[in-house]
Design a protein around this motif. Sequence first.
Motif, PDB file in Angstrom:
ATOM      1  N   LYS A 185       0.829  -1.210   0.000  1.00 18.32           N
ATOM      2  CA  LYS A 185       0.000   0.000   0.000  1.00 18.32           C
ATOM      3  C   LYS A 185       0.861   1.256   0.000  1.00 18.32           C
ATOM      4  O   LYS A 185       0.522   2.253  -0.642  1.00 18.32           O
ATOM      5  N   ALA A 186       1.971   1.203   0.720  1.00 19.31           N
ATOM      6  CA  ALA A 186       2.878   2.358   0.735  1.00 19.31           C
ATOM      7  C   ALA A 186       3.451   2.580  -0.660  1.00 19.31           C
ATOM      8  O   ALA A 186       3.521   3.709  -1.149  1.00 19.31           O
ATOM      9  N   ALA A 187       3.833   1.491  -1.317  1.00 21.68           N
ATOM     10  CA  ALA A 187       4.406   1.613  -2.667  1.00 21.68           C
ATOM     11  C   ALA A 187       3.381   2.215  -3.621  1.00 21.68           C
ATOM     12  O   ALA A 187       3.716   3.039  -4.472  1.00 21.68           O
ATOM     13  N   LYS A 188       2.136   1.840  -3.429  1.00 23.21           N
ATOM     14  CA  LYS A 188       1.066   2.382  -4.283  1.00 23.21           C
ATOM     15  C   LYS A 188       0.931   3.889  -4.041  1.00 23.21           C
ATOM     16  O   LYS A 188       0.846   4.672  -4.991  1.00 23.21           O
ATOM     17  N   MET A 189       0.949   4.281  -2.762  1.00 28.21           N
ATOM     18  CA  MET A 189       0.849   5.710  -2.420  1.00 28.21           C
ATOM     19  C   MET A 189       2.007   6.507  -2.996  1.00 28.21           C
ATOM     20  O   MET A 189       1.871   7.658  -3.366  1.00 28.21           O
ATOM     21  N   LEU A 190       3.163   5.849  -3.039  1.00 27.48           N
ATOM     22  CA  LEU A 190       4.368   6.535  -3.539  1.00 27.48           C
ATOM     23  C   LEU A 190       4.498   6.418  -5.061  1.00 27.48           C
ATOM     24  O   LEU A 190       5.469   6.894  -5.646  1.00 27.48           O
ATOM     25  N   PRO A 198       9.573  -5.681  -2.810  1.00 25.03           N
ATOM     26  CA  PRO A 198      10.901  -5.678  -3.440  1.00 25.03           C
ATOM     27  C   PRO A 198      11.335  -4.282  -3.910  1.00 25.03           C
ATOM     28  O   PRO A 198      12.527  -3.965  -3.864  1.00 25.03           O
ATOM     29  N   ILE A 199      10.385  -3.450  -4.316  1.00 22.33           N
ATOM     30  CA  ILE A 199      10.734  -2.102  -4.795  1.00 22.33           C
ATOM     31  C   ILE A 199      11.214  -1.257  -3.614  1.00 22.33           C
ATOM     32  O   ILE A 199      12.244  -0.567  -3.691  1.00 22.33           O
ATOM     33  N   ILE A 200      10.488  -1.341  -2.503  1.00 26.72           N
ATOM     34  CA  ILE A 200      10.873  -0.578  -1.311  1.00 26.72           C
ATOM     35  C   ILE A 200      12.223  -1.086  -0.786  1.00 26.72           C
ATOM     36  O   ILE A 200      13.076  -0.302  -0.373  1.00 26.72           O
ATOM     37  N   GLU A 201      12.430  -2.404  -0.849  1.00 21.93           N
ATOM     38  CA  GLU A 201      13.716  -2.969  -0.405  1.00 21.93           C
ATOM     39  C   GLU A 201      14.864  -2.345  -1.197  1.00 21.93           C
ATOM     40  O   GLU A 201      15.887  -1.951  -0.624  1.00 21.93           O
ATOM     41  N   ARG A 202      14.690  -2.267  -2.511  1.00 22.90           N
ATOM     42  CA  ARG A 202      15.774  -1.734  -3.353  1.00 22.90           C
ATOM     43  C   ARG A 202      16.032  -0.250  -3.055  1.00 22.90           C
ATOM     44  O   ARG A 202      17.185   0.155  -2.859  1.00 22.90           O
ATOM     45  N   LEU A 203      14.970   0.532  -2.953  1.00 26.40           N
ATOM     46  CA  LEU A 203      15.146   1.964  -2.679  1.00 26.40           C
ATOM     47  C   LEU A 203      15.818   2.183  -1.322  1.00 26.40           C
ATOM     48  O   LEU A 203      16.720   3.008  -1.181  1.00 26.40           O
ATOM     49  N   ASP A 211      16.965   5.133   8.915  1.00 22.81           N
ATOM     50  CA  ASP A 211      15.652   5.630   9.320  1.00 22.81           C
ATOM     51  C   ASP A 211      15.732   7.155   9.445  1.00 22.81           C
ATOM     52  O   ASP A 211      16.361   7.677  10.357  1.00 22.81           O
ATOM     53  N   PHE A 212      15.117   7.859   8.513  1.00 22.78           N
ATOM     54  CA  PHE A 212      15.209   9.324   8.496  1.00 22.78           C
ATOM     55  C   PHE A 212      14.032   9.976   9.224  1.00 22.78           C
ATOM     56  O   PHE A 212      14.146  11.044   9.776  1.00 22.78           O
ATOM     57  N   HIS A 213      12.896   9.300   9.170  1.00 23.33           N
ATOM     58  CA  HIS A 213      11.693  10.002   9.587  1.00 23.33           C
ATOM     59  C   HIS A 213      11.089   9.503  10.903  1.00 23.33           C
ATOM     60  O   HIS A 213      10.333  10.211  11.554  1.00 23.33           O
ATOM     61  N   VAL A 255      11.945   8.187   2.381  1.00 23.91           N
ATOM     62  CA  VAL A 255      10.613   7.812   2.864  1.00 23.91           C
ATOM     63  C   VAL A 255      10.464   6.290   2.828  1.00 23.91           C
ATOM     64  O   VAL A 255      10.022   5.668   3.797  1.00 23.91           O
ATOM     65  N   ALA A 256      10.868   5.676   1.703  1.00 20.59           N
ATOM     66  CA  ALA A 256      10.751   4.214   1.572  1.00 20.59           C
ATOM     67  C   ALA A 256      11.551   3.520   2.672  1.00 20.59           C
ATOM     68  O   ALA A 256      11.068   2.585   3.318  1.00 20.59           O
ATOM     69  N   SER A 257      12.752   3.986   2.900  1.00 23.17           N
ATOM     70  CA  SER A 257      13.620   3.365   3.903  1.00 23.17           C
ATOM     71  C   SER A 257      13.053   3.534   5.313  1.00 23.17           C
ATOM     72  O   SER A 257      13.058   2.597   6.117  1.00 23.17           O
TER      73      SER A 257
END
Length: 362
Positions: A185-190, A198-203, A211-213, A255-257
């Motif tokens: 769902k996060a990937a969809k929002m982004l 897998p996309i979030i893992e790569r980013l 952890d930035f946020h 954000v992804a991380s």
Amino acid sequence: MLILAIETSADETAAAVTSERKVLSNIIYSQILLHKKWGGIFPSLAKRAHEERIDWVVEKAIANFAKVEPIHPEGAQARNMQKIDYLAVTQGPGLAVALEVGIKKSVELARRYDKKLIAVNHLEGHIYSPFVQNSQGNPRREFKFPYLALVISGGHTEIVLWKGHLRYQILGETRDDAAGEALDKAAKMLGLGYPGGPIIERLASEVQNEDFHNFPRPMINSNNLDFSFSGLKTSLLYYLQTIPEHERKSYLKQVASSYQNAVFDTLIRKTKRAIIQTGIPRVVVGGGVSANFYLRKLLRHLLKEHKGEVYFPSFPYLTGDNAAMIGVAAYYKAKKGIFYPDLEMLDRIPRMILGEEVKLKI
Ligand code: KG4
Ligand code: ZN
């Protein structure tokens, strides 16, 4: 003992031939491309795609394990089916219209070739997946019950006390979204596509998983082993609203991380709590999210801290949905003589609970 297993609970049409814990053939037709533009599984499309592919995956699984020449396909299938001892199929949990396709096919084959059929819980398959071996019998790890089993997939997040073969007690589970679903769902929002994990893992790996946020860790202080991920998703939505549209791209990796950290930190802290509460420092991990290298690192670190061990599926095809894990779980049922008593009655159970079928004393 040779088992032909079929799995169609979500968006993979899969068939495999297994011998005890060994995989002799394993065919997976993934529908990911079909569902990509919807950002998730679209039920009627999934049903149709399963129906279109089921014969193909079954035929390939049967042909592959015995290496028959495909000159007389009909005759070859019949010949190879004689060597199969039992059929196995995923009965639930999953998408009703998808489960139906696999069940129908397995019942049809069981009737045609006069075989007994074993109904398997999909989560049971994921739990057994770290013990599935290749055709050479590797890895050779033996069972050392009891274990804690962490099932993390697109549909489920559960911590299970795995007491022995086919004996499970659910210690905690998600009250809303699953861990994989939270990532999807996060990937969809982004605007990143599907599946999100897998996309979030790569980013995230491109910014060293930092952890930035510091997104919220839902239910982290509650004194139980349950999860909740839907609030996290909402906090991402609010956070994105504070960033102007044209600047979002430059924040994407951070954000992804950060989001991935929030999901994984929650999984780690609850697993740690389960280890402390039960005194069991042996964890098996299964389900699509177990493919994530960063999560594997965090879990290895946790188990090192507790002087224990953690086991993951040994081959990439075992992390996502596949029929090999269903065949292996089915083997332990066949050994105990647990077969489905009446083919006429076999129906899908979309919300099937782990251990339910054993309680029914089939
Ligand atoms: O077990 P699975 O294939 O299907 C279900 O039973 O749900 O799990 C799919 C989930 C998806 O949410 C997907 O985003 C996630 O597993 N996933 C990952 C990775 N690969 C797949 N999550 C994190 N990191 C990955 N590398
Ligand atoms: Zn699954």
